[in-house]
Design an enzyme around this catalytic site. Sequence first.
Site, short mmCIF file in Angstrom:
data_model
loop_
_atom_site.label_atom_id
_atom_site.label_comp_id
_atom_site.label_asym_id
_atom_site.label_seq_id
_atom_site.Cartn_x
_atom_site.Cartn_y
_atom_site.Cartn_z
N ASP A 59 0.38 4.00 1.35
CA ASP A 59 0.21 4.89 2.51
C ASP A 59 1.25 4.71 3.62
O ASP A 59 1.40 5.58 4.48
CB ASP A 59 -1.19 4.70 3.12
CG ASP A 59 -2.28 5.24 2.21
OD1 ASP A 59 -1.96 6.07 1.35
OD2 ASP A 59 -3.44 4.82 2.36
N THR A 71 0.86 -1.18 0.00
CA THR A 71 0.00 0.00 0.00
C THR A 71 0.89 1.23 0.00
O THR A 71 1.94 1.24 0.65
CB THR A 71 -0.96 0.02 1.22
OG1 THR A 71 -1.55 1.31 1.33
CG2 THR A 71 -0.25 -0.26 2.53
N ASP A 127 1.21 2.98 6.28
CA ASP A 127 0.68 3.11 7.64
C ASP A 127 0.51 1.76 8.33
O ASP A 127 -0.23 1.64 9.30
CB ASP A 127 -0.65 3.87 7.62
CG ASP A 127 -1.67 3.22 6.71
OD1 ASP A 127 -1.29 2.34 5.92
OD2 ASP A 127 -2.85 3.59 6.78
N ARG A 170 -5.40 9.07 3.14
CA ARG A 170 -6.71 9.33 3.76
C ARG A 170 -6.60 9.37 5.28
O ARG A 170 -7.24 10.16 5.94
CB ARG A 170 -7.72 8.25 3.35
CG ARG A 170 -8.59 8.67 2.19
CD ARG A 170 -9.43 7.52 1.75
NE ARG A 170 -8.57 6.38 1.42
CZ ARG A 170 -8.98 5.17 1.08
NH1 ARG A 170 -10.25 4.90 1.04
NH2 ARG A 170 -8.14 4.22 0.78
#
Length: 328
Positions: A133, A131, A135, A177
């Site tokens: 991101d 991913t 995270d 996000r």
Amino acid sequence: MSATEIRSIGVLTSGGDAPGMNAAIRAVVRTAHYFKIDCYGVREGYNGLIKDTFTKMGPRSVSNIINLGGTILKSARSADFKTKEGRQKAFENCQKRNIDGLICIGGDGTFTGAQLFSEETGIKVIGVPGTIDNDIFGTDYTIGYDTALNTAMDAIDKIRDTATSHNRVFFVEVMGRDAGFIALNSGIATGAVDILIPEETDSIDEMFETFDKAAKRGKNSSIVVVAEGEKLGNVYELARITKQHYPNYDIRISVLGHIQRGGRPSCADRVLASRLGYGAVKGLMEGQSRVMAGIQSNKLVFTPIAEAIKKHNDLDPELKLISEVLAL
Ligand code: ATP
């Protein structure tokens, strides 16, 4: 962890695609071949397990993909896999190929599905973090993050050229996000005057203070990097409020969007994906299951999926301070 004989495995990509997923698929397929394990690629994530899109893969099925963005297996979000009936169908299709292990490349949602599937069926599962991101708990970096970060940095560099030529203020939205990794790091790398991320409580007044200080220091153009999930507002709202306060500012907005997901994976992502793909197969052979393979402090580690999905990687608080000090 006792060693178990693994004869046949499946590999799939699920959730949002990320550059480097292909390098991970390649590593899984070739490592399996090296250890004489049958390997099936499953197209379209968990939907493919249910719709029976298994294809036997060998070293040549993954030729010339290490440099490609996206995922040759395609990715999907599967509502059916969230149902018991869907997972039962998926299990029956796995049984047809004597699958004893499944390697699921994706994010938190993908790992949640994998864990449930393993608990219900006994099939061993290992998650590989793919991913942009970054995270996910249990790994210093996720596959795709480095490429996305560099794509964002290149784009913001170009925006800086036009910002300085016209004395403009740019609000640039980058992906994230729930996490500000891309925003904070691309902001530092491009010398943004301010960086707004969802992990922090930002205020409009503070942002205006930053603009005022920058103007006093003689700066005549500014870039504010804003993560997609910024709680204060999106780039359009921030630009509108700023224009009300500074009617003379020439304000522009740029939403980088999906270009951050695509493109050739960086060297770091290819190496990370190769290590994790290899590590996931080795993990299955060593009896690991319901874990995620990650790299921490340059070592391969396995974190229980239950823990990986519960916790999140925290940003280094000093990075935000560094960004402020260096934006002087
Ligand atoms: P990204 O971080 O890019 O969003 P992700 O892996 O978190 O990636 P999701 O769409 O959340 O992406 O999850 C991928 C798929 O995993 C879902 O479409 C679904 O098939 C499966 N999944 C997610 N949550 C569950 C769950 N609670 N039970 C069963 N399957 C699940």
